[in-house]
Design an enzyme around this catalytic site. Structure first.
Site, PDB file in Angstrom:
ATOM      1  N   HIS A  13       0.907  -1.056   0.158  1.00  0.00           N
ATOM      2  CA  HIS A  13      -0.003  -0.105   0.123  1.00  0.00           C
ATOM      3  C   HIS A  13       1.067   1.066   0.031  1.00  0.00           C
ATOM      4  CE1 HIS A  13      -3.367   2.675   0.410  1.00  0.00           C
ATOM      5  NE2 HIS A  13      -2.792   3.251   1.589  1.00  0.00           N
ATOM      6  N   ASP A  15       1.334   4.722  -0.017  1.00  0.00           N
ATOM      7  CA  ASP A  15       1.136   6.184   0.408  1.00  0.00           C
ATOM      8  C   ASP A  15       2.136   6.877  -0.191  1.00  0.00           C
ATOM      9  OD1 ASP A  15      -1.468   5.770   2.095  1.00  0.00           O
ATOM     10  OD2 ASP A  15      -0.006   4.705   3.157  1.00  0.00           O
ATOM     11  N   ASP A 125      -7.859   2.294   0.997  1.00  0.00           N
ATOM     12  CA  ASP A 125      -7.754   3.203   2.435  1.00  0.00           C
ATOM     13  C   ASP A 125      -8.567   4.597   2.284  1.00  0.00           C
ATOM     14  OD1 ASP A 125      -7.098   3.424   4.910  1.00  0.00           O
ATOM     15  OD2 ASP A 125      -5.080   4.284   4.499  1.00  0.00           O
ATOM     16  N   HIS A 353      -4.914  10.318  -0.567  1.00  0.00           N
ATOM     17  CA  HIS A 353      -5.848  10.569   0.758  1.00  0.00           C
ATOM     18  C   HIS A 353      -5.001  11.166   1.884  1.00  0.00           C
ATOM     19  CE1 HIS A 353      -4.630   6.137   0.694  1.00  0.00           C
ATOM     20  NE2 HIS A 353      -4.410   6.411   1.950  1.00  0.00           N
TER      21      HIS A 353
END
Length: 947
Positions: A13, A15, A125, A353
């Site tokens: 994931h 980010d 997410d 996000h």
């Protein structure tokens, strides 16, 4: 008993930026990608990898390792690295409807350049999921979505009783349905997107691991197909995964362990019956939880980022795109596909996000400001090019009511509805290029000495328009010709401010400034000499025509126009009376302030903290603008508030005390919070426009504006992604968070069925309807916090937002609700700036008033007007904001060969109508409730505009 299959999907994931600055994560990404490609090429048992961060990860990698392009392309083409369909993993609620579409469109385009596009709605997410996602995904040919938040899993032993199918599901598999009825397979990461992370190779460890993991997945899975996500945040790949899978196979011979893709997992899932799956509807916001984990307060973290994002999105989708399309249609100006894509991609680099939510370390949010600026500057440059191209084709010298010395200007309305409002433009009376000499200073002296009076502003019929005309003196400027060197000049410049009225949607309207020049006589005399006696009659009619123009007037305690009256109280609050309905809304504009010992993710008011308000606090109220087109009052509060949290707070953060267990209160030391509020009412305004300027020197607090409606209702309408979402004001019984803040895009609105109040905003994405019996809408203006939060100690002093801020909102009273009354259109227009272009007195092929498209349809909103890259079609998109059928009728005012049904990927579908060039005709289309409809209009290459 059916055999179980453990589908192991490798990913990380990613980010893009979060608890480390972007470049720190960037370096780790490039290492991961190199290691991933080595492993895929060298270990045949390591078969697949899902590129979680979506296609931007490719760009980020190749920035550092451009020589890896061929190798990466081969692995993607072979299906070993799965890419798309998004460009970035955005926050859905904090990015606009069209930004979500561009994310999917550009993601598809980028992924297709490399190989197969992943057809999976991937939301691992997101802090809640937009209700129209299934409809958008279906239009893009995507039949399934996976997500990590928004639905509460209950498991087989729990029964959903109060609201079945709303936010709960017994299974990790379900049907997710949009308000229009579109649905996709929905898969919840019930055990999170790391439930298959770091699978042990050692048999003893593997036995303990898989006993728990199999039981956890079986608790929620409705079929024997069990999903395991082999990765986590910034997780390096598991190079010994092949050995770990072999160990698992030996330990559990009744389970098939496979290194899988989402495609293979979903195909296996589809072989099982789904009759007992729950259908979850619309927005996935997990309201049936304790309320702390929804992370909605990221909507108010670092509000300045949200404001910059709103400006950037609006300039692209309501400025650069429609103006570029109109410039192409009217002036043959090339549509700038590549520069627009660059501007969108630069903007969307701020949409992951953790970025747009403002929940990262300070360094990444500093870098975001640069990206916002870059995208905005490109949008502004594209807008200027389009305005210049269109302006060069507008004919002005045949307008009979204008004398030769008139200085015209075109005012552009790029919204979906005809529009009026206060506009400003700078026009040049006399211009002298530097090359004419003697020097810039000498030119300025010469220009300043010219005797030029303020003159007047007139429309194309000769009516004088009430205006403020400011002499700015000699001003420097320059041209950048396409075929030569820059041309600097000085110009005697005047600034015009007035209210334009009835400017066509997707079009423009002309006005002119007529200066008073020594020796030239009046504009009337000039018009007579130029146009003969016709001008005499026009001048005679001028006063009568001018009398029909709406005006606003100040009163000793407020202001009013034909539809609204505003009255101020001593504490700076105001009442708003809707003259049409007779309803008065009292006590608007009070501020409240409280402590905040939460973090960038979560607001937490200290226990026992007193909510401070400006109710009853004396304010200085001054009339600062009193023009026929606009009246403005300024209200100044000097308010003593606590300077920060107590000293205990620093110790609690250092020791990583969870925010729910913190005991710090607010300091007894105070600072002055000076609030300067300007409330404006325009002559034809249907609401008041409010700006709040403040210099924040306090820490650890939240500031809101309160707008009590007095309306009794159980639900609120909040503008969201392609819908006005209807949400319950009272949360579910499980909600124990004292705050029930929610997301909004352009507006929030309450109505009791007879009366309503709609509050629009510019980049203020958080609201709450208070449980105070007064139907009070509270809009968050500022939240000052000092740490990132989540899993560690990450100080973020810049999230305190110390310094100057200007916040803007507008308030519209109306009959009925925001949709039926059309107040939603006012809110959308409020966010969209006016665009203007000074013109010359010139001949041209374009008329004095123009619109690119006529359309009608109650309860419909026009969302996009642009051109497609593949075919060059004009793309027009609407959506139905209501739960009822609507009727759309539209007619292009340019030559088009055909109108195709399209989708959010701008593909041509069925031909809706064939339009003969000489016989333009309206297209009539039914639009079902909550439907998003897109049309592709094939443009003839030799198109000529119609008036």
């Amino acid at each position: 008993m059916k055999r179980k299959t453990a589908h192991i999907i490798s990913h990380t994931h990613w980010d893009r930026e979060w608890y480390l600055p972007y470049e720190s994560h960037h370096l780790r990404l490039t290492s991961l990608m190199n290691e991933l490609m080595d492993t895929l090429e060298q270990d045949e048992r390591y078969r697949y990898f899902h590129l979680d961060g979506q296609t931007i990860m490719i760009d980020d990698y190749l920035q550092v390792y451009p020589d890896g392009k061929e190798r990466l392309a081969r692995l993607i083409e072979q299906g070993k690295i799965i890419v798309g369909p998004w460009y970035v993993l955005q926050d859905e609620f904090l990015t606009s409807s069209e930004a979500n579409v561009r994310n999917l469109l550009i993601g598809h385009q980028e992924a297709a350049r490399w190989g197969p596009v992943s057809k999976l709605g991937y939301f691992p997410d997101s802090f809640g999921n937009m209700g129209q996602a299934p409809q958008m995904l279906k239009q893009a040919g995507i039949e399934a979505a996976v997500f990590g938040r928004g639905v509460k899993p209950t498991g087989f032993d729990n029964v959903v009783v109060d609201a079945p199918g709303e936010y709960e599901s017994p299974y990790s598999e379900m049907v997710w349905e949009s308000p229009d009825g579109s649905s996709v397979v929905g898969v919840l990461f019930a055990n999170w997107y790391s439930n298959g992370n770091e699978i042990p190779v050692d048999p003893e460890e593997a036995k303990r691991y898989w006993d728990k993991k199999l039981a956890d997945a079986e608790k929620y899975a409705s079929t024997p197909e069990l999903l395991y996500m082999n990765g986590c945040d910034h997780q390096p790949i598991q190079k010994d995964l092949g050995d770990a899978i072999e160990t698992a196979k030996t330990l559990y011979p009744d389970v098939d362990f496979v290194h899988a893709t989402f495609d293979s997992y979903l195909a296996a899932l589809g072989k099982h019956p789904s009759d007992d799956w729950v259908t979850v509807h619309g927005e996935l916001r997990s309201t049936r939880t304790d309320g702390w984990g929804t992370l909605v307060n990221t909507a108010s973290a670092r509000v300045y980022l949200k404001q910059m994002n709103q400006v950037g999105q609006t300039l692209l989708e309501k400025g650069a795109e429609p103006l570029a399309a109109i410039a192409n249609l009217t002036a043959g100006h090339k549509y700038p596909h590549e520069p627009l894509a660059y501007a969108w991609k630069t903007l969307m680099q701020n949409h992951p996000h953790d970025s747009i939510c403002g929940c990262g370390v300070d360094e990444i949010h500093r870098e975001m400001i640069g990206r916002f600026d870059k995208s905005r500057h490109m949008a502004e440059a594209l807008i200027a090019e389009s305005l210049s191209a269109i302006g060069s084709r507008i004919g002005t010298d045949d307008i009979a009511a204008w004398p030769e010395n008139a200085r015209p200007a075109a005012f552009f309305n790029t919204t979906g509805w005809d529009r009026g409002g206060v506009v400003t433009v700078d026009v040049q009376a006399v211009r002298i290029n530097f090359k004419e000499g003697p020097s810039p200073q000498g030119i300025a002296d010469k220009l300043d000495a010219l005797k030029i009076g303020p003159g007047r502003v007139i429309d194309t019929e000769g009516r004088q328009i009430p205006a403020k005309i400011e002499d700015l003196g000699a001003q420097f400027g320059y041209d950048l010709p396409d075929d030569g060197f820059r041309v600097p000049y000085m110009a005697r410049t005047f600034r015009l401010t007035f209210e334009a009225q009835n400017v066509p949607a997707l079009g423009y309207k002309l006005y002119a400034w007529v200066p008073e020049e020594e020796g030239r006589g009046t504009d009337y005399e000039a018009a007579v000499s130029r146009n003969g006696e016709k001008a005499l009659q026009e001048q005679a009619d001028q006063l009568e025509k001018s009398s029909s123009i709406e005006e606003v007037v100040s009163t000793p305690y407020g202001m009013e126009n034909q539809v609204l009256a505003v009255r101020f109280a001593d504490d700076g609050s105001y009442s708003l009376t809707d003259k049409t309905t007779g309803r008065t809304f009292e006590g608007l504009g009070v501020y409240d302030d409280c402590g905040d010992i939460g973090n960038e993710y979560v607001f937490r008011q200290p226990e026992g903290d007193e909510m401070l308000t400006t109710r009853g606090l004396s304010a200085a109220i001054t009339l600062v603008e009193d023009q026929p087109y606009r009246v403005t009052y300024e209200i100044v509060h000097e308010w003593e508030i606590p300077a920060s949290a107590e000293d205990l707070f620093e110790d609690e953060k250092r020791r990583l005390v969870p925010f729910l267990k913190r005991r710090s209160g607010r300091s007894t030391d105070t600072v002055t919070l000076k609030l300067t509020t300007r409330v404006s009412l325009e002559a034809s305004g249907k609401g008041v426009q409010v700006s709040v300027t403040l210099n924040n020197q306090a820490r650890d607090h939240r500031l809101r504006v309160l707008l009590p409606t007095g309306l009794q209702t159980q639900t609120v309408l909040a503008d969201s992604i392609f819908e006005a979402a209807e949400r319950n004001i009272v949360p579910a019984p499980e909600w124990i968070n004292p705050s029930n803040a929610q997301h909004q895009q352009a507006f929030v609105s309450l109505s009791d069925g007879t009366h309503g109040l709609t509050v629009a905003n510019k980049g203020l994405n958080e609201y709450e309807v208070l449980q105070d019996g007064c139907g009070t809408i509270a809009v968050t203006l500022l939240r000052s916090v000092s740490e990132m939060g989540d899993w560690g100690v990450f100080p973020t002093p810049e999230a305190q937002c110390i310094g100057e801020h200007t916040l803007e909102y507008a308030v519209y009273p109306h009959a009925g609700n925001a949709i039926d009354s059309g107040a939603f259109a006012q809110a959308y227009q409020y966010q969209t700036p006016w665009f203007s272009q000074p013109l010359k007195m010139q001949s041209g092929t374009l008329p004095a008033e123009y619109r690119a498209l006529t359309w009608s349809g109650e309860k419909l909103a026009l969302s996009a007007f642009k051109q497609s890259e593949e075919k060059g079609d004009v793309i027009v998109r609407w959506y139905n904001l209501s739960g009822e059928d609507a009727q759309l009728a539209f007619e292009p005012k340019f030559a088009a060969d055909a109108v195709y049904e399209s989708d959010i990927l701008e593909r041509r579908g069925a031909v809706t109508e064939t339009i003969r060039r000489q016989e333009q005709q309206a297209i009539r289309v039914p639009v079902s409730p909550a439907k998003i409809v897109t049309f592709a209009l094939a443009v003839q290459p030799d198109t000529t505009p119609n008036a």
